[in-house]
Write a protein that holds these residues in place. Sequence first.
Motif, PDB file in Angstrom:
ATOM      1  N   UNK A  88       0.828  -1.203   0.000  1.00 14.81           N
ATOM      2  CA  UNK A  88       0.000   0.000   0.000  1.00 14.81           C
ATOM      3  C   UNK A  88       0.863   1.252   0.000  1.00 14.81           C
ATOM      4  N   UNK A  89       0.276   2.296  -0.524  1.00 20.70           N
ATOM      5  CA  UNK A  89       0.919   3.615  -0.502  1.00 20.70           C
ATOM      6  C   UNK A  89      -0.096   4.624   0.014  1.00 20.70           C
ATOM      7  N   UNK A  90       0.345   5.480   0.901  1.00 19.97           N
ATOM      8  CA  UNK A  90      -0.523   6.506   1.476  1.00 19.97           C
ATOM      9  C   UNK A  90       0.000   7.870   1.040  1.00 19.97           C
ATOM     10  N   UNK A  91      -0.849   8.631   0.380  1.00 19.74           N
ATOM     11  CA  UNK A  91      -0.502   9.979  -0.051  1.00 19.74           C
ATOM     12  C   UNK A  91      -1.339  10.963   0.749  1.00 19.74           C
ATOM     13  N   UNK A  92      -0.679  11.945   1.330  1.00 15.58           N
ATOM     14  CA  UNK A  92      -1.391  12.983   2.069  1.00 15.58           C
ATOM     15  C   UNK A  92      -1.265  14.290   1.294  1.00 15.58           C
TER      16      UNK A  92
END
Length: 93
Positions: free
Chosen positions: A82-86
């Motif tokens: 998974x990748x989390x972009x804020x």
Amino acid sequence: MLWTIPGGVLLMVAVGVYELIRHRRRRRGGTPITATYVNELTAMFYGTKRDELDHRQSMSMMREDQVQGAPPPLGIDLDRGTAVLRPEDRRPT
């Protein structure tokens, strides 16, 4: 020769007052000349002050990727895939 040290101190105080007045009027940042003068004068007599000034200069050249305590703007977890972009904080400055 008798007025060398007292004259230097009086000159430093006068330049410091001038810089303080100029700073309050123009709202400029940066290191004042008098602070640099005092640091260099102190470094001449104390070797540890020279080390501190060199360390401070090298730390100012380093890049800080993440602010302490703030969540990273990009989080990649390779185990879970998974990748989390804020989103960036776009407040007007």
